[in-house]
Write an enzyme that holds these catalytic residues in place. Structure first.
Site, PDB file in Angstrom:
ATOM      1  N   SER A 212       0.860  -1.177   0.000  1.00 47.24           N
ATOM      2  CA  SER A 212       0.000   0.000   0.000  1.00 47.24           C
ATOM      3  C   SER A 212       0.904   1.237   0.000  1.00 47.24           C
ATOM      4  CB  SER A 212      -0.926   0.019   1.223  1.00 47.24           C
ATOM      5  OG  SER A 212      -0.242   0.434   2.368  1.00 47.24           O
TER       6      SER A 212
ATOM      7  N   GLU B 244      -1.031  -2.440  -5.103  1.00 45.33           N
ATOM      8  CA  GLU B 244      -0.973  -1.319  -4.160  1.00 45.33           C
ATOM      9  C   GLU B 244      -2.411  -1.045  -3.732  1.00 45.33           C
ATOM     10  OE1 GLU B 244       1.660   0.296  -2.991  1.00 45.33           O
ATOM     11  OE2 GLU B 244       3.268  -0.303  -4.362  1.00 45.33           O
TER      12      GLU B 244
HETATM   13 ZN   LIG Z   1       5.271  -1.645  -0.360  1.00 40.28          ZN
END
Ligand SMILES: [Zn+2]
Length: 434
Positions: free
Chosen positions: A311, A388
């Site tokens: 993330s 992500e």
């Molecule tokens: Zn990462």
């Protein structure tokens, strides 16, 4: 003299105790900014100044999308000068990073205090809570779940994963789905989504075909030392905590996602141990990357889908990261990536951007070597991705993705994983790289 010595000791003790008790003190005076690059040149220039100004971007920089960057007090003026010189739009995200982190802690305390049923898939929880949940699941669903602890970390914490299978991994015709998370310590939403997936294959099975037709390897916290460190000492710690040669004692930690044996330490990485993207002193120097490598060694002929959860940024990224070239499977990678993104977008909340899908080097204007997804693809895993996850809740008060969003992101991510698994099976016969 004795008196002075004692006094010094007391002062030192007080300072030490103070530094342990006062949380987030190291971020006093830091600021964070939203910053939006609108040209590829601006993106490249930003990456060039990262190390000089010790800038810390909390997610990848994408054209025309707000990124958040942490800036130390001593580089604040320099950061603003450069942003102005490059014509890059920026504005304050939080004026006082320590205060924002304190705010995040309060939000989290309130969230936990207000509920009796908080689990590692609906709140941020320390390592032991995640490991307790995994042990509970293994115990309760002993017919399908096995815990594996292949290695311990540098600080001697076990690195654990669950194998979930209705046929104990013995049916070799079943595809294996492997999902790892938490290699970057501060990305707390990543382990939570994998714990959510564990739940969907045990306690709350709504898609029995996913349980029956696939074998699963789910590893929520690949970097337990770093994860623990973010709870206790430094919320923004990214790397692991290893010290593997004399020169990085001052700056511990290796970026696990630059340590894989695929064009190791050639591009988008650093040989400076103090860097956030330090690749280690040799490929696979780290226990974390060895664990992932060994899973592939055992099941490479069966892993059809690998996802490394990160993330934040709402992106589905695929190979090749080191030069932006297309893999032989780029069309399938893209179409399955888009299908996963659409499934995740369907459940995502209005305050998060829609997922972007693409070759990571191309869409980020940033090349990187020694990454997990490239290593898996290089070995022959046809569908290999870094995701992500969404982040930051668009807020200007703190850095956590607010805990109230955790479960819905788990649900959306699971929808993406489910589509990825089904597509992997559908395309299986035409996907053989090996
Ligand atoms: Zn990462």
């Amino acid at each position: 003299m004795v008196g002075v010595y004692l006094l010094r000791k007391i002062v030192l003790l007080t300072v030490l105790t103070g530094s342990i008790l006062a949380k987030h003190e190291q971020y006093k005076g830091w600021k964070s900014y939203f910053i939006v690059a609108t040209t590829n040149v601006q993106v490249q220039k930003l990456y060039e100044v990262v190390e000089n100004l010790d800038l810390d971007f909390l997610g990848p920089i994408l054209l025309d999308r707000e990124a958040v960057v942490l800036v130390q007090p001593k580089y604040n003026a320099g950061f603003m000068d450069i942003a102005k010189k490059l014509g890059i739009k920026y504005w304050t995200h939080v004026a006082d990073v320590k205060k924002a982190l304190d705010h995040d802690d309060e939000v989290m305390d309130d969230w936990c205090a207000g509920r009796t049923n908080h689990y590692p898939y609906n709140s941020y929880q320390p390592l032991n809570a995640i490991y307790d949940y995994m042990a509970y699941i293994e115990n309760k669903y002993s017919k399908t779940v096995r815990m594996r602890i292949p290695k311990v970390s540098f600080e001697k914490r076990p690195i654990r994963y669950l194998k979930i299978s209705t046929t104990n991994f013995l049916d070799e015709s079943k595809p294996v789905i492997f999902i790892s998370g938490g290699i970057h310590a501060r990305e707390w939403i990543s382990p939570a989504t994998i714990v959510y997936a564990i739940r969907k294959l045990t306690e709350d099975v709504t898609e029995p075909d996913l349980l029956n037709n696939f074998d699963w390897i789910l590893l929520p916290v690949l970097n337990p030392d770093g994860y623990e460190f973010t709870f206790i000492h430094d919320r923004f710690w990214r790397k692991n905590r290893s010290v593997n040669s004399y020169h990085n004692k001052r700056c511990p930690g290796v970026d696990g996602n630059r340590n894989y044996g695929i064009l190791w330490r050639t591009v988008g990485t650093s040989n400076n141990p103090c860097s956030e993207i330090y690749g280690g002193n040799k490929a696979f120097s780290e226990m974390e990357t060895q664990v992932v490598r060994d899973v592939f060694r055992e099941y490479i002929n069966r892993v059809d889908l690998y996802i490394d959860m990160h993330s934040y940024g709402s992106m589905v990224l695929y190979s090749w990261a080191h030069d932006g070239s297309s893999s032989n499977y780029s069309q399938v990678l893209h179409s399955v990536g888009v299908a996963m993104a659409q499934a995740m977008d369907y459940y995502t909340l209005a305050n998060f951007p829609r997922y972007t899908v693409g070759n990571s080097a191309k869409i980020l204007n940033y090349k990187a070597s020694g990454t997990a997804k490239d290593y898996a693809h290089f070995l022959g895993v046809p569908l290999s991705y870094a995701i992500e996850l969404p982040g930051l809740s668009n807020g200007t008060q703190g850095f956590h993705l607010e805990p109230k969003f955790i479960e819905s992101i788990g649900k959306a991510t699971w929808a993406g994983i489910a589509v990825g698994a089904q597509r992997a099976k559908k395309f299986r016969s035409g996907l053989k790289l090996r």
